[in-house]
Every structure is written in C-alpha cells, then in structure tokens.
Design a protein around this motif. Structure first.
Motif, PDB file in Angstrom:
ATOM      1  N   UNK A  64       0.856  -1.073   0.087  1.00  0.00           N
ATOM      2  CA  UNK A  64       0.128   0.238   0.064  1.00  0.00           C
ATOM      3  C   UNK A  64       0.699   1.267  -0.052  1.00  0.00           C
ATOM      4  N   UNK A  65       2.015   1.153   0.843  1.00  0.00           N
ATOM      5  CA  UNK A  65       2.837   2.276   0.974  1.00  0.00           C
ATOM      6  C   UNK A  65       3.480   2.532  -0.639  1.00  0.00           C
ATOM      7  N   UNK A  66       3.850   1.533  -1.247  1.00  0.00           N
ATOM      8  CA  UNK A  66       4.409   1.511  -2.610  1.00  0.00           C
ATOM      9  C   UNK A  66       3.574   2.378  -3.399  1.00  0.00           C
ATOM     10  N   UNK A  67       2.336   1.682  -3.268  1.00  0.00           N
ATOM     11  CA  UNK A  67       1.231   2.433  -4.354  1.00  0.00           C
ATOM     12  C   UNK A  67       1.137   3.712  -3.934  1.00  0.00           C
ATOM     13  N   UNK A  68       0.900   3.963  -2.726  1.00  0.00           N
ATOM     14  CA  UNK A  68       0.647   5.691  -2.477  1.00  0.00           C
ATOM     15  C   UNK A  68       1.973   6.494  -2.630  1.00  0.00           C
ATOM     16  N   UNK A  69       2.887   6.022  -2.620  1.00  0.00           N
ATOM     17  CA  UNK A  69       4.129   6.864  -3.158  1.00  0.00           C
ATOM     18  C   UNK A  69       4.192   7.288  -4.422  1.00  0.00           C
ATOM     19  N   UNK A  70       3.858   6.257  -5.298  1.00  0.00           N
ATOM     20  CA  UNK A  70       3.496   6.360  -6.790  1.00  0.00           C
ATOM     21  C   UNK A  70       2.628   7.616  -7.221  1.00  0.00           C
ATOM     22  N   UNK A  71       1.601   7.710  -6.287  1.00  0.00           N
ATOM     23  CA  UNK A  71       0.330   8.416  -6.634  1.00  0.00           C
ATOM     24  C   UNK A  71       0.193   9.692  -5.728  1.00  0.00           C
ATOM     25  N   UNK A  72       0.408   9.735  -4.672  1.00  0.00           N
ATOM     26  CA  UNK A  72      -0.060  10.743  -3.640  1.00  0.00           C
ATOM     27  C   UNK A  72       1.130  11.581  -3.346  1.00  0.00           C
ATOM     28  N   UNK A  73       0.784  13.033  -3.261  1.00  0.00           N
ATOM     29  CA  UNK A  73       1.881  13.893  -2.551  1.00  0.00           C
ATOM     30  C   UNK A  73       0.870  14.843  -1.623  1.00  0.00           C
ATOM     31  N   UNK A  74       1.438  15.516  -0.694  1.00  0.00           N
ATOM     32  CA  UNK A  74       0.869  16.241   0.278  1.00  0.00           C
ATOM     33  C   UNK A  74       0.077  17.463  -0.196  1.00  0.00           C
TER      34      UNK A  74
END
Length: 127
Positions: free
Chosen positions: A53-63
């Motif tokens: 999940x963290x890997x997927x979020x790192x690809x897609x999300x920024x603050x």
C-alpha cells in the motif's frame, strides 16, 4: 470477510494524511478507509499488504492534493494491495528486500572469497 462499520458510508476525509500517519494496526487502516477484509488473509500478509500500500501511495500521492483525493487514492491503494495478497502468497510478490535477494528463480551471484595463501601457511599467532 470482515465488514467495516463505514464500508457503505463516505469516509471522513478531514486531515486524512495526518490521521493515516497516526495509525499503527493494519485493521485501523481498513476501518478508517472503509475497506472490507478477511482476517485470515490479513493475519498472514499484514506487513506485505501495508508495505505494498505504501509503495502504491508513494507513486500516486503527494501532500499537495486535497484530502478527498488523498483519501480516494489511499482507499484504492489499500484495496489493490489487499487483492495482491488475497489472491497469491507473499513469496509471489516479494515486497521486502530480504525476499527479493533470495529469489530462487534468479541465479545466485558468484560468491568468491579470497584468502591469501600466506595467511594459511603462516602458523597461528606468528606474523
């Protein structure tokens, strides 16, 4: 499947990134994001699911994204990560470095240890 209380209700997106950072148990992530899960799958693969999940979020999300967008990405990432491990074993995905390094499908790198002949011929304690 464990049904989360808020599964059919919209999730509370207020300050979602900060709230997610404060969570510690995998079950809390599923509850906050309103994703259902099978406890048997989660008990076997919890660390792998959370890492993926963290890997997927790192690809897609920024603050810089709005809370609603972050919540949607986080929920989708958790669902996707859970499905990865609900349908196959952690060994099939090899999320962690230790599993990647020990992949039996890959040929082992040649390991050569050099021991100078002098160190073998010199009696112990003499130099």
């Amino acid at each position: 499947m464990n049904s989360c209380a808020g599964e059919n209700l919209p999730i509370d997106v207020t300050d979602i990134l900060a709230r997610l950072k404060r969570l510690s148990a995998a079950e809390e992530f599923f509850e906050v994001l309103g994703v259902s899960y099978d406890p048997k799958v989660l008990n076997v693969s919890r660390l792998h699911i959370m890492k993926r999940m963290g890997q997927y979020l790192a690809e897609e999300v920024n603050s810089d994204l709005q809370d609603k967008a972050i919540a949607a990405h986080a929920r989708a990432a958790l669902e996707r990560a859970y499905e990865d491990f609900a349908t196959s074993s952690p060994l099939a995905h090899r999320v962690f470095k230790v599993l990647k390094d020990r992949d039996p499908a890959k040929a082992a790198a040649p390991c050569r240890t050099f021991v100078p002949l002098d160190s073998i011929l010199t009696p112990f304690g003499k130099k």
